[in-house]
Design a protein around this motif. Structure first.
Motif, PDB file in Angstrom:
ATOM      1  N   THR A  90      -3.262   7.727   3.458  1.00 56.10           N
ATOM      2  CA  THR A  90      -3.294   8.655   2.334  1.00 56.10           C
ATOM      3  C   THR A  90      -3.744   7.986   1.049  1.00 56.10           C
ATOM      4  O   THR A  90      -3.478   8.463  -0.037  1.00 56.10           O
ATOM      5  CB  THR A  90      -1.900   9.254   2.138  1.00 56.10           C
ATOM      6  OG1 THR A  90      -0.961   8.181   1.962  1.00 56.10           O
ATOM      7  CG2 THR A  90      -1.500  10.073   3.329  1.00 56.10           C
ATOM      8  N   THR A  91      -4.417   6.800   1.169  1.00 55.91           N
ATOM      9  CA  THR A  91      -4.859   6.082  -0.026  1.00 55.91           C
ATOM     10  C   THR A  91      -5.841   6.942  -0.831  1.00 55.91           C
ATOM     11  O   THR A  91      -6.724   7.601  -0.287  1.00 55.91           O
ATOM     12  CB  THR A  91      -5.562   4.779   0.378  1.00 55.91           C
ATOM     13  OG1 THR A  91      -4.640   4.004   1.146  1.00 55.91           O
ATOM     14  CG2 THR A  91      -5.989   4.001  -0.851  1.00 55.91           C
ATOM     15  N   ILE A  92      -5.652   6.927  -2.170  1.00 52.27           N
ATOM     16  CA  ILE A  92      -6.489   7.746  -3.048  1.00 52.27           C
ATOM     17  C   ILE A  92      -7.907   7.186  -3.051  1.00 52.27           C
ATOM     18  O   ILE A  92      -8.113   5.985  -3.226  1.00 52.27           O
ATOM     19  CB  ILE A  92      -5.905   7.765  -4.475  1.00 52.27           C
ATOM     20  CG1 ILE A  92      -4.473   8.326  -4.426  1.00 52.27           C
ATOM     21  CG2 ILE A  92      -6.777   8.557  -5.428  1.00 52.27           C
ATOM     22  CD1 ILE A  92      -3.763   8.238  -5.755  1.00 52.27           C
ATOM     23  N   ASN A 135       0.825  -1.211   0.000  1.00 53.30           N
ATOM     24  CA  ASN A 135       0.000   0.000   0.000  1.00 53.30           C
ATOM     25  C   ASN A 135       0.857   1.259   0.000  1.00 53.30           C
ATOM     26  O   ASN A 135       0.565   2.238  -0.693  1.00 53.30           O
ATOM     27  CB  ASN A 135      -0.923   0.002   1.222  1.00 53.30           C
ATOM     28  CG  ASN A 135      -2.193  -0.802   0.991  1.00 53.30           C
ATOM     29  OD1 ASN A 135      -2.652  -0.912  -0.120  1.00 53.30           O
ATOM     30  ND2 ASN A 135      -2.728  -1.370   2.043  1.00 53.30           N
ATOM     31  N   HIS A 136       1.924   1.251   0.810  1.00 48.96           N
ATOM     32  CA  HIS A 136       2.802   2.425   0.895  1.00 48.96           C
ATOM     33  C   HIS A 136       3.474   2.700  -0.449  1.00 48.96           C
ATOM     34  O   HIS A 136       3.563   3.857  -0.887  1.00 48.96           O
ATOM     35  CB  HIS A 136       3.861   2.178   1.973  1.00 48.96           C
ATOM     36  CG  HIS A 136       4.800   3.334   2.161  1.00 48.96           C
ATOM     37  ND1 HIS A 136       4.400   4.545   2.681  1.00 48.96           N
ATOM     38  CD2 HIS A 136       6.130   3.462   1.877  1.00 48.96           C
ATOM     39  CE1 HIS A 136       5.428   5.368   2.717  1.00 48.96           C
ATOM     40  NE2 HIS A 136       6.491   4.734   2.234  1.00 48.96           N
ATOM     41  N   VAL A 157       0.865   4.099  -3.053  1.00 46.54           N
ATOM     42  CA  VAL A 157       0.545   5.516  -2.841  1.00 46.54           C
ATOM     43  C   VAL A 157       1.723   6.404  -3.233  1.00 46.54           C
ATOM     44  O   VAL A 157       1.564   7.433  -3.884  1.00 46.54           O
ATOM     45  CB  VAL A 157       0.147   5.761  -1.373  1.00 46.54           C
ATOM     46  CG1 VAL A 157      -0.027   7.252  -1.111  1.00 46.54           C
ATOM     47  CG2 VAL A 157      -1.143   5.031  -1.048  1.00 46.54           C
ATOM     48  N   SER A 158       2.945   6.002  -2.852  1.00 46.39           N
ATOM     49  CA  SER A 158       4.130   6.811  -3.124  1.00 46.39           C
ATOM     50  C   SER A 158       4.427   6.904  -4.616  1.00 46.39           C
ATOM     51  O   SER A 158       4.829   7.957  -5.113  1.00 46.39           O
ATOM     52  CB  SER A 158       5.336   6.240  -2.384  1.00 46.39           C
ATOM     53  OG  SER A 158       5.112   6.223  -0.998  1.00 46.39           O
ATOM     54  N   ASN A 187       2.183   6.197  -7.067  1.00 41.74           N
ATOM     55  CA  ASN A 187       0.956   6.447  -7.825  1.00 41.74           C
ATOM     56  C   ASN A 187       0.683   5.302  -8.808  1.00 41.74           C
ATOM     57  O   ASN A 187       0.432   5.517 -10.003  1.00 41.74           O
ATOM     58  CB  ASN A 187       1.045   7.781  -8.575  1.00 41.74           C
ATOM     59  CG  ASN A 187      -0.325   8.243  -9.071  1.00 41.74           C
ATOM     60  OD1 ASN A 187      -1.365   7.830  -8.547  1.00 41.74           O
ATOM     61  ND2 ASN A 187      -0.333   9.106 -10.080  1.00 41.74           N
TER      62      ASN A 187
END
Length: 314
Positions: free
Chosen positions: A220-222, A63-64, A67-68, A70
Motif C-alpha cells: 500500500t506504499t504511496i 515501511n509498515h 504507510v500507517s 503517513n
C-alpha cells in the motif's frame, strides 16, 4: 511511539518480523493439541520465538509504520530507534520488558534475553473464531436400589423396573455421545491443522531467508512521481565475484536508478546485478576479486554510510 502494535499487526501476515537493532520474532505453525493439565482442547496456532542475532533492517517494519502514520521511511526508522533505546533502558534497569500482545522479555543472570510469548493471542488467521474447548468430566450418579416397604402389586413392580432400565440405557447413551463429540472435534482440529501445515510450512524457510536482506516496499506504499532521467551505462562486471550490496529491489529499473545515484555519490563501480533466485535485483557498491578486499571496503562503508551492507558472492 509504541511500535509493538505494528509488530503485532505484521505477525498475522509474515513468518518473520525483524526489529532493527534489537532482534527478530519468528513464528511457527503449531497443531491443535489437548492439555491434560488444563483439560482443554487448543486450536492450531502460531507459536512465537525470538532470535537476538537477526537484527539488521530489512525495511518491513519501517515501511509498515511509514504507510500507517503517513510519514517518510527515514522518519519511521528514527521512531523505531527511539523505542529500541527505551527498551534497552528498561532491560538494563528493571531487567524486564513487556510488549502488548507480543510477549515479555527478561534478562537472566548471564545478561541474555529470555522471551516468553503471550498465550492469549493467536496469529494464525485460519484459526480465527476457534477458541479453546473445555473437556468436562462425566460424573455418574450410582443407582440406589428401591426398597419396597409396602406390598405392591406385581404389575406395578414390573412397571417401575422397566422405567429404571430405560433410564440406565439413556444415561449410557448420553455418556457415549459426549465422548464421541469430543473425539470428533479433536479429529476436526487435527484435519484443519494438517491442511494449514501442508500449505504453509514448506514456505517458512525461504520467507525467513528472504526477510534477512530484501527491502521491499509495502503493497500500500504511496506512489510518488519520479522524474525521468537517462540511466548511465553501468560498469561491466569482470572477474569480480565479491560484491558489497547496498540494497535490493523487485524492479530492475529501480535497482538501476539506485546504482546511478551511488555512482553520482562517488562509487564509480556501483552496478545493478542480475536477478537472484529470490526474484530481486541487488545494487552493489562495487565488485572485488578477493574476499579480503571486499571485507576491507565493507568495513569502511559500515563506519561511514551503511551499517547494513553485506557481501554477495557470485
Amino acid at each position: 511511539m509504541k511500535i509493538e502494535k505494528y509488530i503485532s499487526a505484521l505477525l498475522y501476515r509474515y513468518q518473520c518480523v525483524i526489529i532493527p537493532g534489537f532482534g527478530a520474532l519468528l513464528s511457527e505453525i503449531k497443531s491443535s493439541y489437548y492439555s491434560e493439565e488444563k483439560q482443554c482442547f487448543f486450536p492450531p496456532q502460531k507459536s512465537l520465538s525470538f532470535n537476538v542475532n537477526i537484527k539488521h533492517n530489512d525495511g518491513l517494519l519501517a515501511n509498515h509504520i511509514a504507510v500507517s502514520e503517513n510519514i517518510t521511511y527515514d522518519e519511521a526508522v528514527l521512531l523505531i530507534a527511539e523505542d529500541i533505546k527505551q527498551w534497552n533502558y528498561e532491560l538494563s534497569n528493571v531487567s524486564r520488558l513487556e510488549l502488548a500482545n507480543v510477549g515479555v522479555f527478561n534478562t537472566n543472570s548471564e545478561g541474555s534475553l529470555v522471551f516468553e510469548p503471550v498465550s492469549n493471542s493467536n496469529y494464525l488467521t485460519t484459526s480465527f473464531g476457534l477458541s479453546t474447548v473445555t473437556a468436562n468430566m462425566i460424573t455418574r450418579t450410582p443407582i440406589v436400589p428401591i426398597i419396597e416397604t409396602v406390598a405392591v402389586p406385581v404389575a406395578k413392580k414390573n412397571k417401575a423396573f422397566t422405567y429404571l432400565k430405560y433410564a440406565a440405557v439413556v444415561a449410557i447413551f448420553v455418556s457415549t455421545a459426549s465422548v464421541l463429540v469430543n473425539h470428533g472435534y479433536e479429529a476436526y482440529l487435527n484435519d484443519q491443522s494438517y491442511i494449514v501445515e501442508k500449505n504453509v510450512q514448506s514456505k517458512v524457510q525461504d520467507k525467513i531467508q528472504q526477510a534477512t536482506f530484501i527491502i521491499e516496499p509495502a503493497a500500500t506504499t504511496i506512489s510518488i512521481p519520479v522524474k525521468e532521467e537517462v540511466i548511465e551505462e553501468a560498469p561491466v562486471v569482470n572477474n569480480t565475484p565479491y560484491h558489497i550490496i547496498a540494497c535490493a529491489f523487485r524492479a530492475e529499473r529501480t535497482s538501476e536508478a539506485e546504482a546511478l545515484k551511488l555512482r553520482k555519490k562517488g562509487f564509480e563501480n556501483a552496478v545493478a546485478l542480475p536477478r537472484t533466485k529470490y526474484g530481486v535485483y541487488p545494487v552493489s557498491y562495487g565488485g572485488y576479486t578477493t574476499q579480503t578486499q571486499a571485507q576491507t571496503e565493507m568495513r569502511k562503508i559500515h563506519n561511514t554510510i551503511n551499517i547494513d551492507a553485506w557481501i554477495l558472492v557470485q
